[in-house]
Design a protein around this motif. Structure first.
Motif, PDB file in Angstrom:
ATOM      1  N   GLU A   1       0.823  -1.207   0.000  1.00 22.32           N
ATOM      2  CA  GLU A   1       0.000   0.000   0.000  1.00 22.32           C
ATOM      3  C   GLU A   1       0.861   1.263   0.000  1.00 22.32           C
ATOM      4  O   GLU A   1       0.576   2.224  -0.716  1.00 22.32           O
ATOM      5  CB  GLU A   1      -0.929  -0.004   1.226  1.00 22.32           C
ATOM      6  CG  GLU A   1      -2.117  -0.923   1.097  1.00 22.32           C
ATOM      7  CD  GLU A   1      -3.042  -0.496  -0.033  1.00 22.32           C
ATOM      8  OE1 GLU A   1      -3.507   0.656  -0.030  1.00 22.32           O
ATOM      9  OE2 GLU A   1      -3.270  -1.317  -0.945  1.00 22.32           O
ATOM     10  N   ILE A   2       1.896   1.261   0.813  1.00 23.94           N
ATOM     11  CA  ILE A   2       2.792   2.425   0.853  1.00 23.94           C
ATOM     12  C   ILE A   2       3.487   2.610  -0.492  1.00 23.94           C
ATOM     13  O   ILE A   2       3.611   3.728  -0.997  1.00 23.94           O
ATOM     14  CB  ILE A   2       3.829   2.265   1.987  1.00 23.94           C
ATOM     15  CG1 ILE A   2       3.126   2.182   3.348  1.00 23.94           C
ATOM     16  CG2 ILE A   2       4.820   3.435   1.979  1.00 23.94           C
ATOM     17  CD1 ILE A   2       4.043   1.773   4.490  1.00 23.94           C
ATOM     18  N   ILE A   3       3.930   1.513  -1.079  1.00 21.21           N
ATOM     19  CA  ILE A   3       4.593   1.581  -2.389  1.00 21.21           C
ATOM     20  C   ILE A   3       3.651   2.183  -3.424  1.00 21.21           C
ATOM     21  O   ILE A   3       4.050   3.028  -4.246  1.00 21.21           O
ATOM     22  CB  ILE A   3       5.078   0.187  -2.821  1.00 21.21           C
ATOM     23  CG1 ILE A   3       6.240  -0.261  -1.922  1.00 21.21           C
ATOM     24  CG2 ILE A   3       5.506   0.192  -4.288  1.00 21.21           C
ATOM     25  CD1 ILE A   3       6.611  -1.716  -2.079  1.00 21.21           C
ATOM     26  N   ARG A   4       2.385   1.767  -3.409  1.00 23.34           N
ATOM     27  CA  ARG A   4       1.436   2.311  -4.385  1.00 23.34           C
ATOM     28  C   ARG A   4       1.248   3.817  -4.186  1.00 23.34           C
ATOM     29  O   ARG A   4       1.121   4.569  -5.157  1.00 23.34           O
ATOM     30  CB  ARG A   4       0.091   1.595  -4.249  1.00 23.34           C
ATOM     31  CG  ARG A   4       0.119   0.138  -4.707  1.00 23.34           C
ATOM     32  CD  ARG A   4      -1.278  -0.444  -4.751  1.00 23.34           C
ATOM     33  NE  ARG A   4      -1.242  -1.877  -5.021  1.00 23.34           N
ATOM     34  CZ  ARG A   4      -1.480  -2.822  -4.120  1.00 23.34           C
ATOM     35  NH1 ARG A   4      -1.782  -2.482  -2.872  1.00 23.34           N
ATOM     36  NH2 ARG A   4      -1.427  -4.098  -4.454  1.00 23.34           N
ATOM     37  N   GLY A   5       1.228   4.247  -2.921  1.00 27.09           N
ATOM     38  CA  GLY A   5       1.125   5.684  -2.671  1.00 27.09           C
ATOM     39  C   GLY A   5       2.312   6.447  -3.219  1.00 27.09           C
ATOM     40  O   GLY A   5       2.158   7.524  -3.810  1.00 27.09           O
TER      41      GLY A   5
ATOM     42  N   LEU B   1      10.480   9.428   3.658  1.00 29.79           N
ATOM     43  CA  LEU B   1       9.647   8.282   4.009  1.00 29.79           C
ATOM     44  C   LEU B   1      10.160   7.661   5.305  1.00 29.79           C
ATOM     45  O   LEU B   1      11.325   7.303   5.409  1.00 29.79           O
ATOM     46  CB  LEU B   1       9.666   7.247   2.876  1.00 29.79           C
ATOM     47  CG  LEU B   1       9.057   7.722   1.554  1.00 29.79           C
ATOM     48  CD1 LEU B   1       9.377   6.736   0.440  1.00 29.79           C
ATOM     49  CD2 LEU B   1       7.549   7.913   1.695  1.00 29.79           C
ATOM     50  N   LYS B   2       9.292   7.568   6.291  1.00 31.58           N
ATOM     51  CA  LYS B   2       9.649   7.007   7.590  1.00 31.58           C
ATOM     52  C   LYS B   2       8.352   6.631   8.304  1.00 31.58           C
ATOM     53  O   LYS B   2       7.259   7.093   7.912  1.00 31.58           O
ATOM     54  CB  LYS B   2      10.454   8.012   8.424  1.00 31.58           C
ATOM     55  CG  LYS B   2       9.729   9.324   8.683  1.00 31.58           C
ATOM     56  CD  LYS B   2      10.621  10.303   9.421  1.00 31.58           C
ATOM     57  CE  LYS B   2       9.911  11.641   9.646  1.00 31.58           C
ATOM     58  NZ  LYS B   2      10.771  12.623  10.320  1.00 31.58           N
TER      59      LYS B   2
ATOM     60  N   LEU C   1      11.459   3.210   0.912  1.00 27.09           N
ATOM     61  CA  LEU C   1      10.469   2.127   0.914  1.00 27.09           C
ATOM     62  C   LEU C   1      11.093   0.822   1.389  1.00 27.09           C
ATOM     63  O   LEU C   1      10.463   0.052   2.133  1.00 27.09           O
ATOM     64  CB  LEU C   1       9.889   1.958  -0.487  1.00 27.09           C
ATOM     65  CG  LEU C   1       8.962   3.068  -0.969  1.00 27.09           C
ATOM     66  CD1 LEU C   1       8.690   2.927  -2.463  1.00 27.09           C
ATOM     67  CD2 LEU C   1       7.653   3.062  -0.187  1.00 27.09           C
ATOM     68  N   GLY C   2      12.322   0.562   0.961  1.00 23.52           N
ATOM     69  CA  GLY C   2      13.014  -0.638   1.420  1.00 23.52           C
ATOM     70  C   GLY C   2      13.237  -0.611   2.922  1.00 23.52           C
ATOM     71  O   GLY C   2      13.061  -1.630   3.611  1.00 23.52           O
TER      72      GLY C   2
ATOM     73  N   ARG D   1      17.849  -5.369  -2.249  1.00 23.11           N
ATOM     74  CA  ARG D   1      18.146  -4.631  -3.477  1.00 23.11           C
ATOM     75  C   ARG D   1      17.607  -3.201  -3.373  1.00 23.11           C
ATOM     76  O   ARG D   1      18.242  -2.254  -3.860  1.00 23.11           O
ATOM     77  CB  ARG D   1      17.554  -5.326  -4.694  1.00 23.11           C
ATOM     78  CG  ARG D   1      17.829  -4.562  -5.987  1.00 23.11           C
ATOM     79  CD  ARG D   1      17.436  -5.318  -7.229  1.00 23.11           C
ATOM     80  NE  ARG D   1      17.566  -4.458  -8.393  1.00 23.11           N
ATOM     81  CZ  ARG D   1      17.246  -4.803  -9.642  1.00 23.11           C
ATOM     82  NH1 ARG D   1      16.791  -6.035  -9.877  1.00 23.11           N
ATOM     83  NH2 ARG D   1      17.379  -3.961 -10.635  1.00 23.11           N
ATOM     84  N   ALA D   2      16.471  -3.018  -2.726  1.00 30.57           N
ATOM     85  CA  ALA D   2      15.950  -1.658  -2.520  1.00 30.57           C
ATOM     86  C   ALA D   2      16.876  -0.838  -1.638  1.00 30.57           C
ATOM     87  O   ALA D   2      16.908   0.392  -1.731  1.00 30.57           O
ATOM     88  CB  ALA D   2      14.557  -1.732  -1.909  1.00 30.57           C
TER      89      ALA D   2
END
Length: 474
Positions: free
Chosen positions: A116-120, A134-135, A199-200, A236-237
């Protein structure tokens, strides 16, 4: 800070959080019978038109995306004193930071929330916005009527950059533990891949209960139930070299979905006890780019928090006694900020006890210290013309006035500075903590050339040493 009674037609109940530039309040829309969050510019910035515009720009960016995966802006206005405010979605279930204080999420829940966060973030990138901060405290949770479901929302675009500004000069900005390596560098020019790193780091924290350290241990080292395929996608992220990361949030999201489509959704076993110190978390010298060359200036740096909450280091929720001696005279209201500064990075000599000792030596914890002759202000004695370079967004934000140099603005800056310049002291003899303290009073070059604490700064470091002994946990 006085509680305002209202903002426009919205009544105000209580403070939700505050930072160097703004405060966020729980309010109520009486006409629609609904709770709202109201963000109001801090009083000491009221007359600055450039700050006013930047504040309003954050509301515009949120409105531009207009997604339920981001905090939505419903209204904007001005108080009677001219301070702007905007009205947002109220996150009635708090923040991801609060949720993670209880430990790692169940595997299926961590992966669902990560997606969900990734989609945002994808939606931000689709309109050429890079979040850059991002935190967990910037991920909000809101209940959804009719069940236990909840909405995940990204907040705080205070240091975000849009496509037309991504190529301009950038100064260190972000939050320790979650910002990409290039965000710690002057002119690191972070792009969308900086958000991939964030995000990672968020995904890692949700899976393991800890932010990733500099050693980048696989998540399964901390939680054996995590599949190794997930390790590979998340690590990898978190590649320090952005050329080796997933090239976009979308690619990271696709890889995570492919890898986890058939994962057992049983909850994770209890987290292992943390080993060692905290995960990794940059006054007197600043690198300025002149004619393509980095030139050192004898200056003072600082860190600001545009949105409420201000901090994001894992030290905030750690028990006090882990970092600072119980019963010491360190003011309770500054302890979380001191822990954040003292755990900004993994550096020999740096600790919350050192930050506390330096604050004691600098100002005796006096948040209102004013020394016009030395052009130094606040609890950590910052110089306004220097603080402007080190605050998130760098020169895109205005130079702070002395009254605006609050503990929330200045204490984290100490850790940022020491982490940035402390790398020049690695091979020096002597006590690493005192070498850092001397650097704060002079410069890393001065300390390095002297081979340790210069004689003229010995009285200062002697005081720091004495206080350090008082503040180290037993």
């Amino acid at each position: 800070m006085e509680t305002p009674s209202s903002a426009g037609r919205y009544t105000i109940d209580r403070l939700l959080g505050s930072g160097g530039f703004a405060s966020v309040w729980l309010g109520r829309d009486e006409e629609l019978d609904s709770p709202v969050a109201i963000k109001i510019l801090a009083e000491h910035w009221a007359q600055r038109t450039d700050v006013h515009e930047r504040f309003v720009q954050e509301a515009r960016l949120l409105r531009q995306v207009d997604s339920h995966r981001l905090v939505q802006v419903f209204d904007i206005g001005e108080q009677e004193d001219g301070r702007p405010y905007f009205v947002m979605t109220y996150a009635d279930r708090g923040t991801l930071d609060e949720r993670l204080a209880e430990g790692p999420l169940p595997l299926n829940e961590a992966l669902r929330m990560a997606r969900e966060i990734i989609r945002g973030v994808q939606e931000l990138h689709e309109v050429d916005i890079v979040h850059r901060d991002l935190k967990p405290s910037n991920v909000l949770l809101r209940s959804v009527p009719g069940g236990d479901a909840e909405r995940v929302m990204i907040s705080d675009l205070g240091i975000a950059r849009t496509g037309d500004r991504l190529s301009s000069l950038t100064l260190p900005a972000g939050s320790p533990g979650y910002m990409a390596p290039e965000q710690t560098q002057i002119d690191g020019a972070p792009d969308q891949r900086a958000d991939v790193y964030g995000l990672g780091a968020l995904t890692y924290h949700m899976l393991t209960g800890e932010p990733p350290g500099q050693t980048r241990r696989p998540p399964s080292d901390l939680q054996p139930a995590i599949p190794h395929a997930v390790d590979q996608v998340v690590l990898r992220a978190l590649e320090p070299d952005r050329e080796k990361r997933w090239p976009s949030a979308a690619e990271f999201g696709h890889a995570l979905s492919r890898t986890t489509s058939r994962i057992n959704t049983d909850p994770l076993p209890p987290a292992r006890p943390a080993r060692g110190g905290s995960p990794a978390r940059g006054r007197r010298r600043l690198a300025v780019i002149t004619g393509g060359t980095l030139v050192g200036l004898s200056l003072a740096g600082g860190g600001a928090f545009w949105a409420f909450g201000g901090s994001g280091g894992s030290g905030e929720s750690a028990p006090d006694g882990k970092w600072l001696r119980a019963g010491s005279d360190v003011p309770p209201q500054y302890r979380a900020l001191i822990v954040q500064a003292g755990t900004w990075c993994d550096m020999k000599g740096l600790s919350p006890a050192l930050i506390a000792a330096m604050l004691k030596a600098e100002s005796n914890f006096d948040a209102k210290l004013s020394d016009p002759a030395g052009d130094e202000y606040g609890i950590a004695r910052w110089t306004p013309k220097v603080l402007v370079f080190w605050q998130p967004g760098g020169l895109n934000n205005p130079e702070p006035k002395p009254a605006a140099i609050t503990p929330e603005l200045s204490i984290p800056a100490m850790g940022r500075y020491l982490c940035y310049w402390g790398k020049d002291l690695r091979d020096l003899p002597g006590d690493p903590a005192l070498n850092l303290a001397a650097t704060y009073r002079s410069s890393s070059k001065t300390v390095a050339q002297a081979g340790g604490v210069p004689a003229r700064f010995k009285p200062y470091t002697d005081k720091v040493h004495r206080y350090l002994e008082d503040y180290l946990p037993r």
